[in-house]
Design a protein around this motif. Structure first.
Motif, PDB file in Angstrom:
ATOM      1  N   LEU A 176      -5.571  -6.493  -0.638  1.00 29.39           N
ATOM      2  CA  LEU A 176      -4.744  -5.628   0.203  1.00 29.39           C
ATOM      3  C   LEU A 176      -4.258  -4.413  -0.579  1.00 29.39           C
ATOM      4  O   LEU A 176      -4.293  -3.279  -0.077  1.00 29.39           O
ATOM      5  CB  LEU A 176      -3.553  -6.423   0.743  1.00 29.39           C
ATOM      6  CG  LEU A 176      -2.611  -5.679   1.693  1.00 29.39           C
ATOM      7  CD1 LEU A 176      -3.352  -5.164   2.913  1.00 29.39           C
ATOM      8  CD2 LEU A 176      -1.458  -6.588   2.111  1.00 29.39           C
ATOM      9  N   LEU A 177      -3.818  -4.639  -1.818  1.00 28.60           N
ATOM     10  CA  LEU A 177      -3.340  -3.525  -2.635  1.00 28.60           C
ATOM     11  C   LEU A 177      -4.462  -2.546  -2.969  1.00 28.60           C
ATOM     12  O   LEU A 177      -4.243  -1.337  -3.048  1.00 28.60           O
ATOM     13  CB  LEU A 177      -2.701  -4.065  -3.917  1.00 28.60           C
ATOM     14  CG  LEU A 177      -1.370  -4.798  -3.733  1.00 28.60           C
ATOM     15  CD1 LEU A 177      -0.978  -5.518  -5.011  1.00 28.60           C
ATOM     16  CD2 LEU A 177      -0.278  -3.838  -3.300  1.00 28.60           C
ATOM     17  N   ALA A 178      -5.675  -3.071  -3.139  1.00 28.94           N
ATOM     18  CA  ALA A 178      -6.808  -2.204  -3.427  1.00 28.94           C
ATOM     19  C   ALA A 178      -7.039  -1.217  -2.293  1.00 28.94           C
ATOM     20  O   ALA A 178      -7.475  -0.077  -2.517  1.00 28.94           O
ATOM     21  CB  ALA A 178      -8.065  -3.040  -3.668  1.00 28.94           C
ATOM     22  N   SER A 179      -6.732  -1.630  -1.059  1.00 29.25           N
ATOM     23  CA  SER A 179      -6.897  -0.719   0.083  1.00 29.25           C
ATOM     24  C   SER A 179      -5.967   0.482  -0.034  1.00 29.25           C
ATOM     25  O   SER A 179      -6.295   1.583   0.434  1.00 29.25           O
ATOM     26  CB  SER A 179      -6.638  -1.460   1.398  1.00 29.25           C
ATOM     27  OG  SER A 179      -5.260  -1.818   1.518  1.00 29.25           O
ATOM     28  N   LEU A 180      -4.799   0.282  -0.676  1.00 30.37           N
ATOM     29  CA  LEU A 180      -3.880   1.404  -0.876  1.00 30.37           C
ATOM     30  C   LEU A 180      -4.474   2.420  -1.850  1.00 30.37           C
ATOM     31  O   LEU A 180      -4.377   3.629  -1.634  1.00 30.37           O
ATOM     32  CB  LEU A 180      -2.536   0.901  -1.416  1.00 30.37           C
ATOM     33  CG  LEU A 180      -1.759  -0.089  -0.550  1.00 30.37           C
ATOM     34  CD1 LEU A 180      -0.431  -0.418  -1.211  1.00 30.37           C
ATOM     35  CD2 LEU A 180      -1.530   0.488   0.837  1.00 30.37           C
TER      36      LEU A 180
ATOM     37  N   LEU B  37       6.311  -0.050  -0.733  1.00 25.92           N
ATOM     38  CA  LEU B  37       4.931   0.201  -0.314  1.00 25.92           C
ATOM     39  C   LEU B  37       4.879   0.563   1.166  1.00 25.92           C
ATOM     40  O   LEU B  37       4.171   1.496   1.577  1.00 25.92           O
ATOM     41  CB  LEU B  37       4.067  -1.034  -0.579  1.00 25.92           C
ATOM     42  CG  LEU B  37       3.840  -1.415  -2.044  1.00 25.92           C
ATOM     43  CD1 LEU B  37       3.098  -2.746  -2.143  1.00 25.92           C
ATOM     44  CD2 LEU B  37       3.067  -0.325  -2.778  1.00 25.92           C
ATOM     45  N   VAL B  38       5.645  -0.161   1.967  1.00 24.43           N
ATOM     46  CA  VAL B  38       5.705   0.132   3.405  1.00 24.43           C
ATOM     47  C   VAL B  38       6.287   1.525   3.639  1.00 24.43           C
ATOM     48  O   VAL B  38       5.769   2.313   4.443  1.00 24.43           O
ATOM     49  CB  VAL B  38       6.540  -0.934   4.137  1.00 24.43           C
ATOM     50  CG1 VAL B  38       6.741  -0.545   5.602  1.00 24.43           C
ATOM     51  CG2 VAL B  38       5.871  -2.290   4.035  1.00 24.43           C
ATOM     52  N   ALA B  39       7.376   1.841   2.914  1.00 29.69           N
ATOM     53  CA  ALA B  39       8.002   3.151   3.057  1.00 29.69           C
ATOM     54  C   ALA B  39       7.042   4.273   2.681  1.00 29.69           C
ATOM     55  O   ALA B  39       6.962   5.304   3.377  1.00 29.69           O
ATOM     56  CB  ALA B  39       9.264   3.230   2.191  1.00 29.69           C
TER      57      ALA B  39
ATOM     58  N   LEU C 127      -1.761  -0.233   8.168  1.00 29.31           N
ATOM     59  CA  LEU C 127      -1.598  -0.777   6.819  1.00 29.31           C
ATOM     60  C   LEU C 127      -0.139  -1.122   6.533  1.00 29.31           C
ATOM     61  O   LEU C 127       0.157  -2.151   5.911  1.00 29.31           O
ATOM     62  CB  LEU C 127      -2.100   0.230   5.781  1.00 29.31           C
ATOM     63  CG  LEU C 127      -3.546   0.100   5.311  1.00 29.31           C
ATOM     64  CD1 LEU C 127      -3.884   1.237   4.349  1.00 29.31           C
ATOM     65  CD2 LEU C 127      -3.787  -1.239   4.644  1.00 29.31           C
ATOM     66  N   ALA C 128       0.771  -0.240   6.979  1.00 26.33           N
ATOM     67  CA  ALA C 128       2.202  -0.482   6.754  1.00 26.33           C
ATOM     68  C   ALA C 128       2.647  -1.771   7.439  1.00 26.33           C
ATOM     69  O   ALA C 128       3.396  -2.579   6.865  1.00 26.33           O
ATOM     70  CB  ALA C 128       3.021   0.700   7.261  1.00 26.33           C
ATOM     71  N   VAL C 129       2.179  -1.990   8.663  1.00 27.24           N
ATOM     72  CA  VAL C 129       2.542  -3.204   9.414  1.00 27.24           C
ATOM     73  C   VAL C 129       1.984  -4.442   8.714  1.00 27.24           C
ATOM     74  O   VAL C 129       2.675  -5.465   8.565  1.00 27.24           O
ATOM     75  CB  VAL C 129       2.019  -3.115  10.862  1.00 27.24           C
ATOM     76  CG1 VAL C 129       2.218  -4.460  11.584  1.00 27.24           C
ATOM     77  CG2 VAL C 129       2.740  -2.004  11.618  1.00 27.24           C
ATOM     78  N   ILE C 130       0.719  -4.366   8.262  1.00 30.61           N
ATOM     79  CA  ILE C 130       0.093  -5.507   7.587  1.00 30.61           C
ATOM     80  C   ILE C 130       0.846  -5.865   6.308  1.00 30.61           C
ATOM     81  O   ILE C 130       1.144  -7.038   6.042  1.00 30.61           O
ATOM     82  CB  ILE C 130      -1.382  -5.199   7.271  1.00 30.61           C
ATOM     83  CG1 ILE C 130      -2.194  -5.102   8.566  1.00 30.61           C
ATOM     84  CG2 ILE C 130      -1.972  -6.276   6.357  1.00 30.61           C
ATOM     85  CD1 ILE C 130      -3.616  -4.622   8.360  1.00 30.61           C
TER      86      ILE C 130
END
Length: 437
Positions: free
Chosen positions: A28-32, A92-94, A216-219
């Motif tokens: 998941l972090l890699a997607s960021l 991360l969400v912010a 992505l933020a919701v996930i």
């Protein structure tokens, strides 16, 4: 784009207990990393588009990217403070929501259209990316076994490069390919109506980006990310009182090395489309040139993999020297050659630039011991050097676009100086022992 480590104000992180599965969190972090690389490099196709829409000079065009990198300087410390207050997952969400807000603002800027609003919204997006970088890099470093931290960071940084490689294709198709200015030959003068219609071509791609960022933020908000520990670092602070960063030559010369390297990397990427579109270079439309930009970023990805293997057998400083000589050589070809030779030499500089940021960064913090955190913070702030790409824009306006790449060549020479002499550690101290929860 270059990976960023945590700022000096970020709390110390600790390894997590054995038995915890980190694969899903790392994925998941890699997607960021992919997304912020992707969004950053969209600028490389956005800039020639905006130059056409607003009839900008090269100075005004490169000012857009300068605003982007000023955000790194302005937002890094507030980002670290925010992480201390609300934690890594909420930060991360912010960051994603701030980026999404900026993407929506870009849709507004395209609807008006407004050069000023565009600058503001790009600053907002870059501020969100800064928050993500300050939060995600140290998080990835400890999500898993300590001995494989370097491997994890290299993996996600490679995905960052994948994002930078694919973004020009996205921008070429959805921005340049759907606009009159992007498909016209060099020198074509657009009517007022055509320029206004071209401005609206930015709305769809940024709407898609905003939707992906919100998803992505919701996930991430709902994902059970492993909790990171916070440490009491008073002992380390007491030890640091008796030491000085300025006694370490590799850091003192490393900060300007990062600063100067960013001028070179960003200048090449931002002016690539305009350069290869010229009649005496490759005579391409902006849409076609945007597709070739993928080769430049692809070269950076290949170079990072190759460089990491080579540095397992050879000294990092010597490898950096070799790559800087190669970069200087291809830039001189770019300045004095014509036709496709000049275009391919400019593409090749991506391969030679590939290892520069991570290698300079690693050499810069070598031997800092308990000062490593502060030294890392200074190197992060030096990323703001990308803002000085506006200097190359001024050179292009006054002396010609091709001649302006002499500035890039000069930057490569400083990196060579750093590799051969400036990176040699002085007053090296042993690092503090790691502490785990």
């Amino acid at each position: 784009m270059p990976p960023v480590v945590s700022s000096t104000d970020a709390p110390v992180l600790h390894a997590q207990p054995a038995g915890v599965r980190y694969g899903p969190a790392l994925t998941l972090l890699a997607s960021l990393f992919f997304m912020w690389g992707f969004i950053t490099v969209i600028n490389n196709t956005l800039l020639p588009h905006l130059r056409s829409v607003f009839e900008l000079s090269y100075t005004q065009t490169t000012l857009i990217e300068s605003v982007w990198f000023i955000a790194y300087f302005v937002a890094s410390i507030p980002s670290a403070k925010l992480i201390e207050r609300i934690g890594y997952q909420k930060s991360l969400v912010a960051g994603l929501l701030i980026m999404a807000a900026g993407a929506c603002g870009m849709m507004l800027a395209a609807s008006i259209p407004s050069y000023g609003v565009t600058l503001v919204m790009l600053f907002v997006i870059a501020s969100g990316i800064t928050l993500l970088q300050v939060a995600a890099n140290p998080y990835v470093a400890v999500v898993g076994k300590p001995e494989t931290a370097s491997s994890r960071l290299n993996l996600v940084q490679a995905l960052n490069s994948a994002g930078t490689m694919l973004a020009p294709l996205f921008g070429a198709y959805l921005i340049l390919g759907r606009s009159k200015g992007g498909t016209a030959t060099a020198g074509t003068v657009l009517t007022e109506a055509e320029r206004m219609a071209d401005a609206h071509s930015v709305i769809l791609p940024y709407a898609l980006v905003a939707v992906v960022l919100v998803i992505l933020a919701v996930i991430i908000a709902k994902f059970p990310l492993p909790a990171m520990g916070s440490a009491d670092s008073r002992a380390a602070k007491e030890e640091r009182k008796h030491l000085s960063l300025w006694n370490h030559r590799n850091l003192v010369f490393g900060v300007p090395a990062i600063f100067i390297y960013l001028i070179a990397e960003i200048g090449v990427a931002n002016l690539f489309v305009n350069f290869v579109s010229q009649p005496d270079i490759a005579n391409l439309t902006h849409e076609q040139a945007g597709k070739y930009l993928s080769f430049l970023w692809g070269g950076m990805m290949v170079g990072r993999f190759a460089g990491s293997l080579v540095m397992q057998r050879f000294d990092a400083g010597k490898v950096l020297a070799f790559f800087s000589i190669g970069a200087f050589a291809v830039m001189m070809v770019t300045v004095f050659a014509h036709g496709e030779v000049a275009m391919w030499s400019l593409i090749l500089v991506g391969l030679f630039h590939s290892i520069m940021f991570p290698t300079i960064f690693t050499l810069g913090i070598k031997g800092l011991g308990p000062l490593t955190e502060e030294g890392s913070g200074l190197l992060v702030m030096a990323i703001a050097g990308g803002a000085l790409v506006v200097v190359q824009g001024w050179l292009a306006d006054n002396y010609g676009l091709q001649t302006s790449f002499l500035l890039t060549a000069a930057c490569e020479l400083y990196v060579l100086f750093y590799a051969l002499w400036g990176s040699k550690p002085t007053n090296a101290v042993p690092p503090p022992e790691a502490t785990f929860e």
